[in-house]
Motif scaffolding. Sequence first.
Motif, PDB file in Angstrom:
ATOM      1  N   ASP A  90       0.825  -1.213   0.000  1.00 35.85           N
ATOM      2  CA  ASP A  90       0.000   0.000   0.000  1.00 35.85           C
ATOM      3  C   ASP A  90       0.858   1.261   0.000  1.00 35.85           C
ATOM      4  OD1 ASP A  90      -2.333  -1.481   0.061  1.00 35.85           O
ATOM      5  OD2 ASP A  90      -2.442  -1.495   2.261  1.00 35.85           O
ATOM      6  N   ALA A  91       0.397   2.300  -0.672  1.00 37.44           N
ATOM      7  CA  ALA A  91       1.000   3.628  -0.640  1.00 37.44           C
ATOM      8  C   ALA A  91       0.228   4.489   0.372  1.00 37.44           C
ATOM      9  CB  ALA A  91       0.963   4.240  -2.037  1.00 37.44           C
ATOM     10  N   PRO A  92       0.836   5.575   0.849  1.00 39.80           N
ATOM     11  CA  PRO A  92       2.172   6.096   0.513  1.00 39.80           C
ATOM     12  C   PRO A  92       3.294   5.148   0.948  1.00 39.80           C
ATOM     13  CG  PRO A  92       0.820   7.783   1.572  1.00 39.80           C
ATOM     14  CD  PRO A  92       0.112   6.478   1.762  1.00 39.80           C
ATOM     15  N   ARG A  93       4.335   5.141   0.120  1.00 43.66           N
ATOM     16  CA  ARG A  93       5.456   4.233   0.304  1.00 43.66           C
ATOM     17  C   ARG A  93       6.724   5.062   0.485  1.00 43.66           C
ATOM     18  NH1 ARG A  93       4.749   1.853  -4.267  1.00 43.66           N
ATOM     19  NH2 ARG A  93       3.096   0.439  -3.607  1.00 43.66           N
ATOM     20  N   VAL A  94       7.436   4.831   1.583  1.00 44.28           N
ATOM     21  CA  VAL A  94       8.642   5.607   1.905  1.00 44.28           C
ATOM     22  C   VAL A  94       9.849   4.674   1.943  1.00 44.28           C
ATOM     23  CG1 VAL A  94       9.802   7.068   3.616  1.00 44.28           C
ATOM     24  CG2 VAL A  94       7.331   7.311   3.223  1.00 44.28           C
ATOM     25  N   TYR A  95      10.937   5.073   1.303  1.00 45.51           N
ATOM     26  CA  TYR A  95      12.203   4.355   1.357  1.00 45.51           C
ATOM     27  C   TYR A  95      13.165   5.130   2.255  1.00 45.51           C
ATOM     28  CZ  TYR A  95      11.028   1.099  -2.417  1.00 45.51           C
ATOM     29  OH  TYR A  95      10.460   0.107  -3.170  1.00 45.51           O
ATOM     30  N   VAL A  96      13.826   4.435   3.167  1.00 41.40           N
ATOM     31  CA  VAL A  96      14.856   5.024   4.016  1.00 41.40           C
ATOM     32  C   VAL A  96      16.177   4.397   3.624  1.00 41.40           C
ATOM     33  CG1 VAL A  96      15.684   5.384   6.366  1.00 41.40           C
ATOM     34  CG2 VAL A  96      13.211   5.346   5.902  1.00 41.40           C
ATOM     35  N   LEU A  97      17.092   5.197   3.099  1.00 38.63           N
ATOM     36  CA  LEU A  97      18.377   4.691   2.595  1.00 38.63           C
ATOM     37  C   LEU A  97      19.516   5.305   3.403  1.00 38.63           C
ATOM     38  CD1 LEU A  97      17.627   4.913  -1.248  1.00 38.63           C
ATOM     39  CD2 LEU A  97      17.415   2.926   0.256  1.00 38.63           C
ATOM     40  N   GLY A  98      20.197   4.461   4.172  1.00 39.32           N
ATOM     41  CA  GLY A  98      21.319   4.913   4.984  1.00 39.32           C
ATOM     42  C   GLY A  98      22.524   4.034   4.763  1.00 39.32           C
ATOM     43  N   GLY A  99      23.390   3.962   5.763  1.00 34.59           N
ATOM     44  CA  GLY A  99      24.572   3.119   5.666  1.00 34.59           C
ATOM     45  C   GLY A  99      25.613   3.678   4.724  1.00 34.59           C
ATOM     46  N   ALA A 100      26.485   2.784   4.239  1.00 36.22           N
ATOM     47  CA  ALA A 100      27.628   3.211   3.438  1.00 36.22           C
ATOM     48  C   ALA A 100      27.639   2.634   2.034  1.00 36.22           C
ATOM     49  CB  ALA A 100      28.925   2.824   4.158  1.00 36.22           C
ATOM     50  N   LYS A 101      26.580   1.901   1.641  1.00 33.11           N
ATOM     51  CA  LYS A 101      26.519   1.358   0.276  1.00 33.11           C
ATOM     52  C   LYS A 101      25.932   2.434  -0.647  1.00 33.11           C
ATOM     53  CE  LYS A 101      26.416  -3.532   1.452  1.00 33.11           C
ATOM     54  NZ  LYS A 101      25.693  -4.820   1.359  1.00 33.11           N
ATOM     55  N   VAL A 102      26.763   3.429  -0.940  1.00 33.75           N
ATOM     56  CA  VAL A 102      26.281   4.630  -1.607  1.00 33.75           C
ATOM     57  C   VAL A 102      25.802   4.339  -3.022  1.00 33.75           C
ATOM     58  CG1 VAL A 102      26.892   6.952  -2.379  1.00 33.75           C
ATOM     59  CG2 VAL A 102      27.750   6.090  -0.186  1.00 33.75           C
ATOM     60  N   SER A 103      26.622   3.671  -3.811  1.00 33.33           N
ATOM     61  CA  SER A 103      26.266   3.415  -5.205  1.00 33.33           C
ATOM     62  C   SER A 103      24.984   2.602  -5.299  1.00 33.33           C
ATOM     63  CB  SER A 103      27.407   2.682  -5.914  1.00 33.33           C
ATOM     64  OG  SER A 103      27.071   2.401  -7.256  1.00 33.33           O
ATOM     65  N   ASP A 104      24.888   1.529  -4.497  1.00 32.58           N
ATOM     66  CA  ASP A 104      23.694   0.687  -4.511  1.00 32.58           C
ATOM     67  C   ASP A 104      22.461   1.483  -4.091  1.00 32.58           C
ATOM     68  OD1 ASP A 104      25.130  -1.520  -5.333  1.00 32.58           O
ATOM     69  OD2 ASP A 104      25.380  -2.329  -3.317  1.00 32.58           O
ATOM     70  N   SER A 105      22.617   2.331  -3.083  1.00 40.30           N
ATOM     71  CA  SER A 105      21.480   3.111  -2.593  1.00 40.30           C
ATOM     72  C   SER A 105      21.001   4.115  -3.630  1.00 40.30           C
ATOM     73  CB  SER A 105      21.858   3.831  -1.294  1.00 40.30           C
ATOM     74  OG  SER A 105      22.112   2.902  -0.260  1.00 40.30           O
ATOM     75  N   ILE A 106      21.922   4.729  -4.354  1.00 39.04           N
ATOM     76  CA  ILE A 106      21.527   5.654  -5.415  1.00 39.04           C
ATOM     77  C   ILE A 106      20.826   4.895  -6.532  1.00 39.04           C
ATOM     78  CG2 ILE A 106      22.404   7.222  -7.199  1.00 39.04           C
ATOM     79  CD1 ILE A 106      24.479   8.173  -5.189  1.00 39.04           C
ATOM     80  N   ASP A 107      21.299   3.677  -6.829  1.00 41.98           N
ATOM     81  CA  ASP A 107      20.615   2.841  -7.823  1.00 41.98           C
ATOM     82  C   ASP A 107      19.172   2.569  -7.401  1.00 41.98           C
ATOM     83  OD1 ASP A 107      22.868   2.685  -9.413  1.00 41.98           O
ATOM     84  OD2 ASP A 107      23.485   0.716  -8.664  1.00 41.98           O
ATOM     85  N   VAL A 108      18.997   2.228  -6.122  1.00 44.97           N
ATOM     86  CA  VAL A 108      17.646   1.962  -5.609  1.00 44.97           C
ATOM     87  C   VAL A 108      16.782   3.214  -5.725  1.00 44.97           C
ATOM     88  CG1 VAL A 108      16.294   1.425  -3.550  1.00 44.97           C
ATOM     89  CG2 VAL A 108      18.354   0.112  -4.053  1.00 44.97           C
ATOM     90  N   ALA A 109      17.322   4.365  -5.306  1.00 43.61           N
ATOM     91  CA  ALA A 109      16.552   5.609  -5.345  1.00 43.61           C
ATOM     92  C   ALA A 109      16.119   5.949  -6.768  1.00 43.61           C
ATOM     93  CB  ALA A 109      17.373   6.742  -4.744  1.00 43.61           C
ATOM     94  N   TRP A 110      17.046   5.852  -7.721  1.00 43.56           N
ATOM     95  CA  TRP A 110      16.692   6.109  -9.119  1.00 43.56           C
ATOM     96  C   TRP A 110      15.562   5.183  -9.560  1.00 43.56           C
ATOM     97  CZ3 TRP A 110      17.160   9.939 -12.264  1.00 43.56           C
ATOM     98  CH2 TRP A 110      18.287  10.771 -12.268  1.00 43.56           C
TER      99      TRP A 110
END
Length: 407
Positions: free
Chosen positions: A190-210
Motif C-alpha cells: 500500500d501507498a504512501p510508500r517511503v524508502y529510508v536509505l542509509g549506511g555506506a553502500k552509496v552506489s547501490d542506494s543511489i541505484d535503488v533511489a533512481w
Amino acid sequence: MIATLDDLDVEGTTVGVRVDVNSPIDDDDTLADDARLRAHVDTLSELLERGGQVAVLAHQGRPGGDDFVSLASHADRLSTLLDRPVDYVDATFSEAAREAVRDLSNGGCVVLENTRFYSEEYMEFDPERAARTHLVAGLEPVLDAYVNDAFAAAHRSQPSLVGLPSVLPSYAGRVMESELDVLGSIEETDAPRVYVLGGAKVSDSIDVAWSVLEKGLADHVLTAGVVGNVFLIADGVDLGDASSDFIYDQGYWDEIDRAADLLDAYGDRIALPRDVAVARDGDRHELGVNALPPGDGEAAMDIGESTLDYYRRILADAETVILNGPAGVFEDERFQTGTRELYGTATDIPTSIVGGGDTAAALRTLGVEGFSHVSTGGGAALRMLTAESLPAVTALENAPQRPAADD
C-alpha cells in the motif's frame, strides 16, 4: 517458476543445502553471533524431519580475513539449534567429503568445509562454466537434489550457487522462498510508500533511489548515514574535511554527481538530513548541517533530533516503509540514537520491510524489533529492490526437471 520444498520428495533423498551462515567470529575462531544460523533452522529442520539426508554447504569470511575460519563451530551450533547430531568434515568435495555424505542416514546432517577454502568459490562464473568446476564435479555424484536457502548470497555466481543447480533438480529453501515473496512484491504494498536509505553502500542506494522514483514506487526517499552525507554534499553543503575525506577515501566521490542528478530530477521527493551529530569533547553534539565548521572539523556520525522530527512527520503518513542501512555509526553508543529512533518509528507503520547485512546487525545490537519482514540479505536485497536479476535465483529458475513431491 521456482520449485520449493513443497515440490521435493524428501524421504531418502540426499540433498545439498546451500546456506549463508557468514557470521562474526570471536578471537578463538568460534561464533560470536548465531543469528544467520537461526535463520536457516526451519529449512534444515523440515528436510531432516521429512527423512532427508542433508549436506550443508556454506562460506565463512574472505581469504586473508580474521573471520576466514573453518565451519567446525558452525556445525556444533547447528547441532544445538536443530536438537540433533550434526557432523562436520574438513573437506568440501574430496573423497573424504563424498564419503561423509554417503554415510548419512535418513534424518542425518553433515556440514562440509568452508567453500571459500577453495579458489573456485572465490570466483564468478556463468552457470554453464560453474557446472564444470571441481566442486560441482566432486559433489554431483553423491547428491540427489539441491536446495538454495542462501538469499544473502544470491547476487553472487559461484559454483555452489549457480553450478550445482545447473546439474541437479533444485529448490528454494524457506528463507529464499520468503525473501522472494516479500521483496518481489513491493509494488503490491500500500501507498504512501517511503524508502529510508542509509549506511555506506552509496552506489547501490543511489541505484535503488533512481529505480523506485522513476517507477513511481516511492512517495519519499529519506537519506541518512554516509548516503545522506553524499546527498548533502551534492546539495552544496560543506560537511568539512573529515566527512568529505571519508567519502573520497571510500571511492564514493563520483557518486556525488549522480546524487546531484537525482536531486535535480526528484528533489521534491528526497529528504536530506537537517542536522547531524558529531563527537566533541568526548560527547555527542548536534549541529545544523549549515553550522558545521569548515575545514578540519568533526565528522558527521549520526542524524540529529531535528532530522528525526522531520522524518517522523513524513513517516506518519506512510502505509509502507522499506529501510536499508543504519542512520549513523551505531557501533558507537553515542551515535545509536538516529538508527534506534528512526527504525523504532518504522515499526508503527502497517508494512515495514528491512534490508539485511549491516542493517540487521544494527537492529540486533540496538534491540529494535517488530518489523513485518527483516531480510537476511544486504546486497541481494538491494539488487531485488532495483529489479535486477539475481544469478542464484535465475539458476533455480533454469534448473533441470524435478521429480514429483511426496504426499
